[in-house]
Write a protein that holds these residues in place. Sequence first.
Motif, PDB file in Angstrom:
ATOM      1  N   ILE A  97      -7.590  10.982  -8.112  1.00 21.86           N
ATOM      2  CA  ILE A  97      -8.188   9.700  -7.731  1.00 21.86           C
ATOM      3  C   ILE A  97      -8.865   9.860  -6.376  1.00 21.86           C
ATOM      4  O   ILE A  97      -8.263  10.359  -5.425  1.00 21.86           O
ATOM      5  CB  ILE A  97      -7.114   8.598  -7.634  1.00 21.86           C
ATOM      6  N   GLY A 133     -11.569  -3.420  -0.517  1.00 19.04           N
ATOM      7  CA  GLY A 133     -11.291  -2.614  -1.707  1.00 19.04           C
ATOM      8  C   GLY A 133     -12.534  -2.346  -2.539  1.00 19.04           C
ATOM      9  O   GLY A 133     -13.350  -3.247  -2.757  1.00 19.04           O
ATOM     10  N   ALA A 167     -12.151  -0.404  -5.574  1.00 19.68           N
ATOM     11  CA  ALA A 167     -11.694   0.024  -6.899  1.00 19.68           C
ATOM     12  C   ALA A 167     -12.170  -0.988  -7.950  1.00 19.68           C
ATOM     13  O   ALA A 167     -12.903  -1.928  -7.633  1.00 19.68           O
ATOM     14  CB  ALA A 167     -10.174   0.158  -6.917  1.00 19.68           C
ATOM     15  N   THR A 169      -9.750   2.159 -13.354  1.00 15.40           N
ATOM     16  CA  THR A 169      -8.791   1.408 -12.535  1.00 15.40           C
ATOM     17  C   THR A 169      -9.103   1.780 -11.086  1.00 15.40           C
ATOM     18  O   THR A 169      -9.815   1.085 -10.392  1.00 15.40           O
ATOM     19  CB  THR A 169      -7.344   1.771 -12.899  1.00 15.40           C
ATOM     20  N   TYR A 170      -8.536   2.935 -10.654  1.00 11.90           N
ATOM     21  CA  TYR A 170      -9.056   3.599  -9.472  1.00 11.90           C
ATOM     22  C   TYR A 170     -10.225   4.463  -9.960  1.00 11.90           C
ATOM     23  O   TYR A 170     -10.521   4.518 -11.145  1.00 11.90           O
ATOM     24  CB  TYR A 170      -7.977   4.494  -8.851  1.00 11.90           C
ATOM     25  N   TRP A 171     -10.869   5.186  -9.033  1.00 11.69           N
ATOM     26  CA  TRP A 171     -11.918   6.122  -9.433  1.00 11.69           C
ATOM     27  C   TRP A 171     -11.228   7.426  -9.838  1.00 11.69           C
ATOM     28  O   TRP A 171     -11.112   8.351  -9.057  1.00 11.69           O
ATOM     29  CB  TRP A 171     -12.917   6.315  -8.284  1.00 11.69           C
ATOM     30  N   GLU A 172     -10.758   7.454 -11.077  1.00 14.91           N
ATOM     31  CA  GLU A 172      -9.949   8.564 -11.576  1.00 14.91           C
ATOM     32  C   GLU A 172     -10.787   9.521 -12.416  1.00 14.91           C
ATOM     33  O   GLU A 172     -11.589   9.101 -13.262  1.00 14.91           O
ATOM     34  CB  GLU A 172      -8.795   8.024 -12.433  1.00 14.91           C
ATOM     35  N   TYR A 207       0.838  -1.195   0.000  1.00 14.44           N
ATOM     36  CA  TYR A 207       0.000   0.000   0.000  1.00 14.44           C
ATOM     37  C   TYR A 207       0.876   1.249   0.000  1.00 14.44           C
ATOM     38  O   TYR A 207       2.102   1.169   0.082  1.00 14.44           O
ATOM     39  CB  TYR A 207      -0.908   0.007   1.233  1.00 14.44           C
ATOM     40  N   ASP A 253      -9.911   7.764  -3.438  1.00 15.91           N
ATOM     41  CA  ASP A 253      -9.595   6.418  -2.943  1.00 15.91           C
ATOM     42  C   ASP A 253      -9.694   6.412  -1.423  1.00 15.91           C
ATOM     43  O   ASP A 253      -8.781   6.847  -0.732  1.00 15.91           O
ATOM     44  CB  ASP A 253      -8.197   6.010  -3.405  1.00 15.91           C
ATOM     45  N   THR A 254     -10.805   5.912  -0.905  1.00 19.05           N
ATOM     46  CA  THR A 254     -11.006   5.911   0.549  1.00 19.05           C
ATOM     47  C   THR A 254     -10.072   4.943   1.266  1.00 19.05           C
ATOM     48  O   THR A 254      -9.924   5.007   2.483  1.00 19.05           O
ATOM     49  CB  THR A 254     -12.453   5.531   0.888  1.00 19.05           C
ATOM     50  N   GLY A 255      -9.449   4.035   0.529  1.00 15.04           N
ATOM     51  CA  GLY A 255      -8.539   3.087   1.156  1.00 15.04           C
ATOM     52  C   GLY A 255      -7.123   3.604   1.301  1.00 15.04           C
ATOM     53  O   GLY A 255      -6.266   2.925   1.855  1.00 15.04           O
ATOM     54  N   THR A 256      -6.851   4.805   0.799  1.00 20.46           N
ATOM     55  CA  THR A 256      -5.510   5.377   0.915  1.00 20.46           C
ATOM     56  C   THR A 256      -5.447   6.290   2.134  1.00 20.46           C
ATOM     57  O   THR A 256      -6.283   7.176   2.290  1.00 20.46           O
ATOM     58  CB  THR A 256      -5.145   6.177  -0.355  1.00 20.46           C
TER      59      THR A 256
END
Length: 274
Positions: free
Chosen positions: A165, A75, A77, A142-145, A28, A167-170
């Motif tokens: 992007i 995840g 994504a 891919t991601y929500w870009e 990550y 990305d709530t997981g970042t």
Amino acid sequence: IGCDLHNRFNHKKSSTYYPNGEKFAIQYGSGAVSGYLSIDQLTIGGVKVINQTFAEITGEPGITFVAASFDGILGLAFESISVDHVTPVWYNLLKQQNLDPIFAFWLGRDPSAKTGGELVLGGTDPNHYTGEFTYAKLTKETYWEFEVDSIGLGGKDFCTSCKAIADTGTSLLAGPSAIVKEINRAIGATGIFTGECDQIIEQYGPQIIQYLESGVTPEEVCESLELCPGVFCSTCSSLMKYVEIALASNATSSTVLHLLEDLCEFIPSPAGES
């Protein structure tokens, strides 16, 4: 130790579990995990997903997940970037249940509140917003870009027509090094590398000095602290060089610690991040 401090899944207690066994590993933005794939039934808010493949984690090297308050990561994504091409939970939810293809997050701003946030699968919660949504077209699945018109502060634009992007997981804010450095400078923020450096000194400073004084090599020090391999490995390796130099000049342990605390702001990041 990271695994020991969290709630853990025991597949021996599950009647719907069956093994997959394929090895799993992911790096990550901060932290890494490894383990193996398994299959079981997943229930979220009373809604069931059968035959969901997921990773059972057996290794969490380093210190990233030791203090983490969450027990796992789900995840959201796209399947195109799923590790080992595992079908994500959201895909299976849409396939197996009659849900609208919408999910929504609300993140609370009060750290002392009982509820820190909310995830709605299959809709939105009007209790947490007013007005209408503005939709942004995805630029890549891919991601929500999506594309951002500009990012600016105090009348200055740091970038225009930027790709972003959500990305709530970042667990951090990331961006191009040059732009991030400008933004950090403008708001007085600490960059990723400086934060990691400070964290290592605070938790392991005296131990690092003791190891090196006893003749342990820098590489062995980072491995002994379980920082290598892992996301903190390059940071630890960079620090070791300066500790060795300071100790070679017969500086006291307290002097070395104070020196390192100051150096964290100036040591160039080995990976180029801010």
